[in-house]
Design a protein around this motif. Structure first.
Motif, PDB file in Angstrom:
ATOM      1  N   LEU A  45       8.551  11.309   2.107  1.00  0.00           N
ATOM      2  CA  LEU A  45       9.268  10.961   3.119  1.00  0.00           C
ATOM      3  C   LEU A  45       9.006   9.481   3.791  1.00  0.00           C
ATOM      4  CD1 LEU A  45      11.552  11.862   5.401  1.00  0.00           C
ATOM      5  CD2 LEU A  45       9.390  12.555   6.869  1.00  0.00           C
ATOM      6  N   SER A  46      10.141   8.792   3.944  1.00  0.00           N
ATOM      7  CA  SER A  46      10.348   7.413   4.346  1.00  0.00           C
ATOM      8  C   SER A  46      11.407   7.307   5.275  1.00  0.00           C
ATOM      9  CB  SER A  46      10.250   6.497   3.174  1.00  0.00           C
ATOM     10  OG  SER A  46       9.205   6.431   2.396  1.00  0.00           O
ATOM     11  N   LEU A  47      11.257   6.463   6.222  1.00  0.00           N
ATOM     12  CA  LEU A  47      12.282   6.435   7.052  1.00  0.00           C
ATOM     13  C   LEU A  47      12.376   4.980   7.566  1.00  0.00           C
ATOM     14  CD1 LEU A  47      11.836   9.376   9.759  1.00  0.00           C
ATOM     15  CD2 LEU A  47      13.277   9.292   7.941  1.00  0.00           C
ATOM     16  N   GLU A  48      13.508   4.745   7.966  1.00  0.00           N
ATOM     17  CA  GLU A  48      13.881   3.308   8.475  1.00  0.00           C
ATOM     18  C   GLU A  48      14.801   3.110   9.545  1.00  0.00           C
ATOM     19  OE1 GLU A  48      14.724   0.151   5.385  1.00  0.00           O
ATOM     20  OE2 GLU A  48      16.768  -0.051   6.312  1.00  0.00           O
ATOM     21  N   THR A  85       0.762  -1.265  -0.018  1.00  0.00           N
ATOM     22  CA  THR A  85       0.107   0.024  -0.207  1.00  0.00           C
ATOM     23  C   THR A  85       0.729   1.327  -0.009  1.00  0.00           C
ATOM     24  OG1 THR A  85      -1.811  -1.137   1.145  1.00  0.00           O
ATOM     25  CG2 THR A  85      -1.737   1.226   1.336  1.00  0.00           C
ATOM     26  N   ASN A  86       2.136   1.276   0.846  1.00  0.00           N
ATOM     27  CA  ASN A  86       2.796   2.545   0.949  1.00  0.00           C
ATOM     28  C   ASN A  86       4.341   1.927   0.823  1.00  0.00           C
ATOM     29  OD1 ASN A  86       0.940   4.780   1.740  1.00  0.00           O
ATOM     30  ND2 ASN A  86       0.453   3.265   3.394  1.00  0.00           N
ATOM     31  N   THR A  87       4.978   2.226  -0.444  1.00  0.00           N
ATOM     32  CA  THR A  87       6.014   1.669  -0.723  1.00  0.00           C
ATOM     33  C   THR A  87       7.155   2.539  -0.060  1.00  0.00           C
ATOM     34  OG1 THR A  87       5.577   0.400  -2.573  1.00  0.00           O
ATOM     35  CG2 THR A  87       7.817   1.031  -2.428  1.00  0.00           C
ATOM     36  N   ALA A  88       7.902   2.300   0.832  1.00  0.00           N
ATOM     37  CA  ALA A  88       8.685   3.280   1.600  1.00  0.00           C
ATOM     38  C   ALA A  88       9.956   3.575   0.738  1.00  0.00           C
ATOM     39  CB  ALA A  88       9.228   2.905   3.101  1.00  0.00           C
ATOM     40  N   PHE A  89      10.649   2.622  -0.009  1.00  0.00           N
ATOM     41  CA  PHE A  89      11.720   2.737  -0.917  1.00  0.00           C
ATOM     42  C   PHE A  89      11.594   2.259  -2.256  1.00  0.00           C
ATOM     43  CE2 PHE A  89      12.958   2.852   3.615  1.00  0.00           C
ATOM     44  CZ  PHE A  89      13.645   3.852   3.824  1.00  0.00           C
ATOM     45  N   LYS A  90      12.175   2.805  -3.024  1.00  0.00           N
ATOM     46  CA  LYS A  90      12.129   2.354  -4.363  1.00  0.00           C
ATOM     47  C   LYS A  90      13.374   1.543  -4.687  1.00  0.00           C
ATOM     48  CE  LYS A  90       8.188   3.949  -6.087  1.00  0.00           C
ATOM     49  NZ  LYS A  90       7.391   2.916  -6.333  1.00  0.00           N
ATOM     50  N   GLY A  91      14.412   1.880  -4.183  1.00  0.00           N
ATOM     51  CA  GLY A  91      15.842   1.235  -3.960  1.00  0.00           C
ATOM     52  C   GLY A  91      16.175  -0.066  -3.168  1.00  0.00           C
ATOM     53  N   LEU A  92      16.767  -0.967  -3.716  1.00  0.00           N
ATOM     54  CA  LEU A  92      16.861  -2.068  -2.687  1.00  0.00           C
ATOM     55  C   LEU A  92      17.734  -1.732  -1.480  1.00  0.00           C
ATOM     56  CD1 LEU A  92      17.095  -5.125  -5.377  1.00  0.00           C
ATOM     57  CD2 LEU A  92      15.282  -4.486  -3.734  1.00  0.00           C
ATOM     58  N   GLN A  93      18.641  -0.602  -1.727  1.00  0.00           N
ATOM     59  CA  GLN A  93      19.377  -0.108  -0.716  1.00  0.00           C
ATOM     60  C   GLN A  93      19.127   1.400  -0.641  1.00  0.00           C
ATOM     61  OE1 GLN A  93      23.142  -1.894  -2.687  1.00  0.00           O
ATOM     62  NE2 GLN A  93      23.870  -1.139  -0.956  1.00  0.00           N
ATOM     63  N   LEU A  97      27.013  -5.541  17.598  1.00  0.00           N
ATOM     64  CA  LEU A  97      25.901  -4.794  17.499  1.00  0.00           C
ATOM     65  C   LEU A  97      25.819  -3.451  16.798  1.00  0.00           C
ATOM     66  CD1 LEU A  97      24.064  -5.628  21.116  1.00  0.00           C
ATOM     67  CD2 LEU A  97      23.896  -7.064  18.698  1.00  0.00           C
ATOM     68  N   SER A  98      24.883  -3.449  16.020  1.00  0.00           N
ATOM     69  CA  SER A  98      24.757  -2.116  15.013  1.00  0.00           C
ATOM     70  C   SER A  98      23.378  -1.825  15.152  1.00  0.00           C
ATOM     71  CB  SER A  98      25.214  -2.182  13.713  1.00  0.00           C
ATOM     72  OG  SER A  98      25.389  -1.295  12.907  1.00  0.00           O
ATOM     73  N   VAL A  99      23.161  -0.469  15.658  1.00  0.00           N
ATOM     74  CA  VAL A  99      21.803   0.173  15.422  1.00  0.00           C
ATOM     75  C   VAL A  99      21.994   1.223  14.355  1.00  0.00           C
ATOM     76  CG1 VAL A  99      21.021  -1.017  17.419  1.00  0.00           C
ATOM     77  CG2 VAL A  99      21.972   1.198  17.452  1.00  0.00           C
ATOM     78  N   GLY A 100      21.037   1.737  13.877  1.00  0.00           N
ATOM     79  CA  GLY A 100      20.978   3.095  13.101  1.00  0.00           C
ATOM     80  C   GLY A 100      19.511   3.404  12.442  1.00  0.00           C
ATOM     81  N   ALA A 101      19.709   4.298  11.663  1.00  0.00           N
ATOM     82  CA  ALA A 101      18.414   4.710  10.855  1.00  0.00           C
ATOM     83  C   ALA A 101      18.967   5.164   9.475  1.00  0.00           C
ATOM     84  CB  ALA A 101      17.782   5.959  11.593  1.00  0.00           C
ATOM     85  N   GLY A 102      17.945   5.324   8.546  1.00  0.00           N
ATOM     86  CA  GLY A 102      17.987   5.625   7.088  1.00  0.00           C
ATOM     87  C   GLY A 102      16.905   6.418   6.689  1.00  0.00           C
ATOM     88  N   GLY A 103      16.847   7.184   5.640  1.00  0.00           N
ATOM     89  CA  GLY A 103      15.658   7.853   5.269  1.00  0.00           C
ATOM     90  C   GLY A 103      15.805   8.315   3.828  1.00  0.00           C
ATOM     91  N   ARG A 104      14.668   8.765   3.364  1.00  0.00           N
ATOM     92  CA  ARG A 104      14.614   9.176   1.841  1.00  0.00           C
ATOM     93  C   ARG A 104      13.483  10.056   1.854  1.00  0.00           C
ATOM     94  NH1 ARG A 104      10.392   7.255  -1.778  1.00  0.00           N
ATOM     95  NH2 ARG A 104      10.930   7.408  -3.993  1.00  0.00           N
TER      96      ARG A 104
END
Length: 280
Positions: free
Chosen positions: A172-175, A37-45, A196-203
């Protein structure tokens, strides 16, 4: 002056490819098997980080990625373009919710196998998309001359990730991401075996076919390495998903970009590169 030189380099190297391709976004949006319904990202990365986007059943993606040398090397290496590391691989959609991948990296001569699967999809009832991602890496460069007691098990590194994304609007999309990394062979003086690694990304969508992406991750690693920070530009064109990027991690394997970023943005130790996906 420095920024102008970089702009000329980018346009010269990649302008012809971008100009020659049109209309991938329309074909992606029309894919009958994509029920999100809501595609957050168009790229696989997002940039280096995996996004929650899944490929459709039966689709085959061919990928090529480059990370050049550090920009602070200046004209001696043509701002890093003389020193390229390459990733070549493929991803196959087994199901709409399941994809398998295989790639080869020139840095450390690593082979990497991946599994990516969707657990839930953002829709009117579910606020987020949830995806699992696992990676097995085989370092084929290390040898018994350096490590006399080397076994095949020592060559292996394991990564498990959970990806949680939400499309807040059409722009706007966030991960959020959490990752666990386990290295069978490591240097205890500069890194940990278990990390351990934690983080965030956005488009943020700039136009129909352009988006600005960013990501940052934190790992429980010694100070020898830096936390990865990356910026990118998604360009969706005919037959290709093309990503231009700047990052402080020259490595592209899951474990090394998460935990072994050597560049420092404050010192100009930044690597220019790109990700290129071709859909068949």
């Amino acid at each position: 002056m420095y920024n102008r030189i970089l702009l000329i380099i980018v346009l010269f190297v990649f302008g012809s490819q971008i100009k020659a391709q049109v209309n991938l976004l329309d074909s992606l949006d029309m894919a009958q098997n994509d029920r999100t319904t809501n595609t957050a990202f168009k790229g696989l990365q997002i940039v280096n980080l995996q996004s929650t986007k899944m490929i459709n059943k039966g689709d085959f993606y061919f990928l090529v990625s480059h990370r050049f040398g550090s920009l602070d090397d200046g004209v001696n290496t043509f701002f890093g373009l003389d020193n390229a590391n390459t990733k070549i691989g493929a991803i196959y959609g087994v199901k709409n919710w399941l994809a398998l991948g295989l790639s080869r990296h020139t840095l450390n001569k690593v082979y990497e196998g991946t599994v990516k699967y969707r657990i839930s999809t953002q829709n009117q009832k579910m606020p987020v998309t949830l995806v699992g991602y696992h990676s097995l890496q085989i370092n084929s460069q290390i040898d018994k001359d350096t490590y006399p007691d080397l076994s095949f098990q020592n060559r292996l590194t394991y990564v498990s990730e959970i990806l949680i994304s939400r499309a807040f609007s059409k722009k706007l999309s966030l991960e959020l991401v959490g990752a666990f990394i386990y290295k069978n062979l490591y240097n205890p003086q500069i890194e940990n075996q278990k990390q351990l690694s934690v983080g965030a990304g956005g488009r943020f969508k700039l136009s129909k076919r352009l988006s600005l992406n960013a990501e940052y991750l934190y790992a429980n690693r010694p100070s020898f390495y830096n936390n990865p920070l990356s910026l990118g530009l998604d360009i969706e064109t005919g037959g290709h998903v093309f990503q231009l990027l700047f990052t402080n991690s020259q490595a592209m394997t899951e474990s090394e970009y998460l935990t072994n970023a050597t560049g420092d943005w404050t010192k100009g130790e930044i690597y220019f590169g790109f990700n290129l996906y071709r859909v068949f």
